[in-house]
Write a protein that holds these residues in place. Sequence first.
Motif, PDB file in Angstrom:
ATOM      1  N   TYR A  87       0.832  -1.208   0.000  1.00  0.00           N
ATOM      2  CA  TYR A  87       0.000   0.000   0.000  1.00  0.00           C
ATOM      3  C   TYR A  87       0.863   1.254   0.000  1.00  0.00           C
ATOM      4  O   TYR A  87       0.604   2.198  -0.743  1.00  0.00           O
ATOM      5  N   ALA A  88       1.862   1.269   0.838  1.00  0.00           N
ATOM      6  CA  ALA A  88       2.712   2.454   0.966  1.00  0.00           C
ATOM      7  C   ALA A  88       3.446   2.753  -0.343  1.00  0.00           C
ATOM      8  O   ALA A  88       3.438   3.890  -0.826  1.00  0.00           O
ATOM      9  N   ILE A  89       4.046   1.754  -0.924  1.00  0.00           N
ATOM     10  CA  ILE A  89       4.828   1.974  -2.138  1.00  0.00           C
ATOM     11  C   ILE A  89       3.920   2.249  -3.332  1.00  0.00           C
ATOM     12  O   ILE A  89       4.216   3.104  -4.162  1.00  0.00           O
ATOM     13  N   PHE A  90       2.788   1.559  -3.411  1.00  0.00           N
ATOM     14  CA  PHE A  90       1.849   1.809  -4.498  1.00  0.00           C
ATOM     15  C   PHE A  90       1.250   3.212  -4.384  1.00  0.00           C
ATOM     16  O   PHE A  90       1.086   3.913  -5.386  1.00  0.00           O
ATOM     17  N   GLY A  91       0.923   3.638  -3.159  1.00  0.00           N
ATOM     18  CA  GLY A  91       0.424   5.001  -2.949  1.00  0.00           C
ATOM     19  C   GLY A  91       1.448   6.040  -3.366  1.00  0.00           C
ATOM     20  O   GLY A  91       1.112   7.053  -3.988  1.00  0.00           O
ATOM     21  N   LEU A  92       2.707   5.796  -3.045  1.00  0.00           N
ATOM     22  CA  LEU A  92       3.777   6.709  -3.450  1.00  0.00           C
ATOM     23  C   LEU A  92       3.893   6.762  -4.971  1.00  0.00           C
ATOM     24  O   LEU A  92       4.073   7.832  -5.557  1.00  0.00           O
ATOM     25  N   ALA A  93       3.773   5.611  -5.623  1.00  0.00           N
ATOM     26  CA  ALA A  93       3.826   5.574  -7.090  1.00  0.00           C
ATOM     27  C   ALA A  93       2.656   6.347  -7.701  1.00  0.00           C
ATOM     28  O   ALA A  93       2.829   7.065  -8.705  1.00  0.00           O
ATOM     29  N   ILE A  94       1.475   6.245  -7.101  1.00  0.00           N
ATOM     30  CA  ILE A  94       0.323   7.006  -7.595  1.00  0.00           C
ATOM     31  C   ILE A  94       0.580   8.504  -7.465  1.00  0.00           C
ATOM     32  O   ILE A  94       0.294   9.279  -8.388  1.00  0.00           O
ATOM     33  N   ILE A  95       1.130   8.922  -6.340  1.00  0.00           N
ATOM     34  CA  ILE A  95       1.410  10.345  -6.125  1.00  0.00           C
ATOM     35  C   ILE A  95       2.415  10.853  -7.147  1.00  0.00           C
ATOM     36  O   ILE A  95       2.229  11.927  -7.741  1.00  0.00           O
ATOM     37  N   ILE A  96       3.481  10.119  -7.380  1.00  0.00           N
ATOM     38  CA  ILE A  96       4.496  10.539  -8.357  1.00  0.00           C
ATOM     39  C   ILE A  96       3.882  10.630  -9.754  1.00  0.00           C
ATOM     40  O   ILE A  96       4.129  11.597 -10.487  1.00  0.00           O
ATOM     41  N   THR A  97       3.059   9.648 -10.117  1.00  0.00           N
ATOM     42  CA  THR A  97       2.390   9.667 -11.420  1.00  0.00           C
ATOM     43  C   THR A  97       1.464  10.874 -11.538  1.00  0.00           C
ATOM     44  O   THR A  97       1.404  11.511 -12.589  1.00  0.00           O
ATOM     45  N   CYS A  98       0.753  11.190 -10.471  1.00  0.00           N
ATOM     46  CA  CYS A  98      -0.162  12.339 -10.487  1.00  0.00           C
ATOM     47  C   CYS A  98       0.593  13.663 -10.653  1.00  0.00           C
ATOM     48  O   CYS A  98       0.144  14.537 -11.394  1.00  0.00           O
ATOM     49  N   VAL A  99       1.706  13.797  -9.977  1.00  0.00           N
ATOM     50  CA  VAL A  99       2.493  15.031 -10.103  1.00  0.00           C
ATOM     51  C   VAL A  99       3.006  15.182 -11.533  1.00  0.00           C
ATOM     52  O   VAL A  99       2.913  16.269 -12.130  1.00  0.00           O
ATOM     53  N   ILE A 100       3.510  14.107 -12.113  1.00  0.00           N
ATOM     54  CA  ILE A 100       4.002  14.154 -13.494  1.00  0.00           C
ATOM     55  C   ILE A 100       2.853  14.467 -14.449  1.00  0.00           C
ATOM     56  O   ILE A 100       2.993  15.300 -15.356  1.00  0.00           O
ATOM     57  N   SER A 101       1.709  13.832 -14.245  1.00  0.00           N
ATOM     58  CA  SER A 101       0.544  14.083 -15.108  1.00  0.00           C
ATOM     59  C   SER A 101       0.062  15.520 -14.972  1.00  0.00           C
ATOM     60  O   SER A 101      -0.286  16.162 -15.968  1.00  0.00           O
ATOM     61  N   PHE A 102       0.022  16.032 -13.750  1.00  0.00           N
ATOM     62  CA  PHE A 102      -0.402  17.413 -13.540  1.00  0.00           C
ATOM     63  C   PHE A 102       0.488  18.379 -14.316  1.00  0.00           C
ATOM     64  O   PHE A 102      -0.013  19.259 -15.027  1.00  0.00           O
ATOM     65  N   LEU A 103       1.788  18.214 -14.170  1.00  0.00           N
ATOM     66  CA  LEU A 103       2.719  19.108 -14.864  1.00  0.00           C
ATOM     67  C   LEU A 103       2.583  18.993 -16.372  1.00  0.00           C
ATOM     68  O   LEU A 103       2.615  20.000 -17.089  1.00  0.00           O
ATOM     69  N   ASN A 104       2.414  17.776 -16.854  1.00  0.00           N
ATOM     70  CA  ASN A 104       2.266  17.545 -18.286  1.00  0.00           C
ATOM     71  C   ASN A 104       1.001  18.216 -18.835  1.00  0.00           C
ATOM     72  O   ASN A 104       1.039  18.899 -19.854  1.00  0.00           O
ATOM     73  N   ILE A 105      -0.131  18.009 -18.174  1.00  0.00           N
ATOM     74  CA  ILE A 105      -1.400  18.588 -18.620  1.00  0.00           C
ATOM     75  C   ILE A 105      -1.370  20.107 -18.516  1.00  0.00           C
ATOM     76  O   ILE A 105      -1.824  20.811 -19.421  1.00  0.00           O
ATOM     77  N   TYR A 106      -0.838  20.616 -17.429  1.00  0.00           N
ATOM     78  CA  TYR A 106      -0.776  22.060 -17.218  1.00  0.00           C
ATOM     79  C   TYR A 106       0.054  22.740 -18.306  1.00  0.00           C
ATOM     80  O   TYR A 106      -0.372  23.737 -18.897  1.00  0.00           O
ATOM     81  N   ASN A 107       1.236  22.192 -18.595  1.00  0.00           N
ATOM     82  CA  ASN A 107       2.096  22.788 -19.625  1.00  0.00           C
ATOM     83  C   ASN A 107       1.473  22.670 -21.013  1.00  0.00           C
ATOM     84  O   ASN A 107       1.528  23.606 -21.808  1.00  0.00           O
ATOM     85  N   SER A 108       0.881  21.538 -21.300  1.00  0.00           N
ATOM     86  CA  SER A 108       0.235  21.325 -22.597  1.00  0.00           C
ATOM     87  C   SER A 108      -0.914  22.310 -22.795  1.00  0.00           C
ATOM     88  O   SER A 108      -1.055  22.917 -23.861  1.00  0.00           O
ATOM     89  N   TYR A 110      -9.593  16.722 -16.040  1.00  0.00           N
ATOM     90  CA  TYR A 110      -8.344  16.010 -15.755  1.00  0.00           C
ATOM     91  C   TYR A 110      -7.792  16.388 -14.382  1.00  0.00           C
ATOM     92  O   TYR A 110      -7.279  15.539 -13.655  1.00  0.00           O
ATOM     93  N   MET A 111      -7.891  17.666 -14.043  1.00  0.00           N
ATOM     94  CA  MET A 111      -7.378  18.106 -12.742  1.00  0.00           C
ATOM     95  C   MET A 111      -8.197  17.504 -11.599  1.00  0.00           C
ATOM     96  O   MET A 111      -7.653  17.159 -10.551  1.00  0.00           O
ATOM     97  N   LYS A 112      -9.512  17.378 -11.783  1.00  0.00           N
ATOM     98  CA  LYS A 112     -10.332  16.733 -10.748  1.00  0.00           C
ATOM     99  C   LYS A 112      -9.948  15.264 -10.595  1.00  0.00           C
ATOM    100  O   LYS A 112      -9.842  14.756  -9.482  1.00  0.00           O
ATOM    101  N   CYS A 113      -9.734  14.591 -11.721  1.00  0.00           N
ATOM    102  CA  CYS A 113      -9.317  13.184 -11.667  1.00  0.00           C
ATOM    103  C   CYS A 113      -7.958  13.047 -10.986  1.00  0.00           C
ATOM    104  O   CYS A 113      -7.763  12.163 -10.135  1.00  0.00           O
ATOM    105  N   ILE A 114      -7.037  13.919 -11.348  1.00  0.00           N
ATOM    106  CA  ILE A 114      -5.707  13.878 -10.740  1.00  0.00           C
ATOM    107  C   ILE A 114      -5.796  14.172  -9.250  1.00  0.00           C
ATOM    108  O   ILE A 114      -5.130  13.537  -8.436  1.00  0.00           O
ATOM    109  N   GLY A 115      -6.647  15.139  -8.875  1.00  0.00           N
ATOM    110  CA  GLY A 115      -6.825  15.454  -7.462  1.00  0.00           C
ATOM    111  C   GLY A 115      -7.366  14.268  -6.679  1.00  0.00           C
ATOM    112  O   GLY A 115      -6.904  13.967  -5.573  1.00  0.00           O
ATOM    113  N   PHE A 116      -8.352  13.573  -7.262  1.00  0.00           N
ATOM    114  CA  PHE A 116      -8.906  12.380  -6.602  1.00  0.00           C
ATOM    115  C   PHE A 116      -7.843  11.303  -6.451  1.00  0.00           C
ATOM    116  O   PHE A 116      -7.680  10.713  -5.371  1.00  0.00           O
ATOM    117  N   LEU A 117      -7.113  11.036  -7.529  1.00  0.00           N
ATOM    118  CA  LEU A 117      -6.077   9.999  -7.470  1.00  0.00           C
ATOM    119  C   LEU A 117      -4.945  10.389  -6.519  1.00  0.00           C
ATOM    120  O   LEU A 117      -4.381   9.526  -5.832  1.00  0.00           O
TER     121      LEU A 117
END
Length: 141
Positions: free
Chosen positions: A16-37, A83-90
């Motif tokens: 749970y801990a490592i998977f949660g951390l992976a989700i957070i890292i993915t969300c941060v990368i996705s947020f930056l990608n969507i925001y810049n795009s 997308y931001m709402k989905c990222i926020g939820f995740l």
Amino acid sequence: MITNTSIPTDNIYKFYAIFGLAIIITCVISFLNIYNSYNEKAYERFIELKVLEAIDEINPRQAAEKQLYEIQNKVEKENKDFYMKCIGFLMGLGLFMMLYGFYYWETKVQPRLDKLIEQSSSHKKRMKIKHNRTKHNYLKN
């Protein structure tokens, strides 16, 4: 390059801990990608819209382009908001999983492992002392 890193399956809380951390890292990368795009596309459309608005008499093609850019702006903003709402939820889910996993790993599992290691090391010390005594008694005889 092939790595042999495996997902920890020895403990559900660690997973749970490592998977949660992976989700957070993915969300941060996705947020930056969507925001810049979004910003790049909005900037390009903004320039085109300003150019079309500066023209006094626009032909039907230019009017259609202007309308298309306005619609694209609206659709892109709605997409970005979704997308931001989905990222926020995740992100929230990942944070909860990570904190839950690390907390229970630290409070339930790790004390048991520490106790087991302590018992094992004290048992090894006793066996070593016993072995040394037997060896010493054997040499005396």
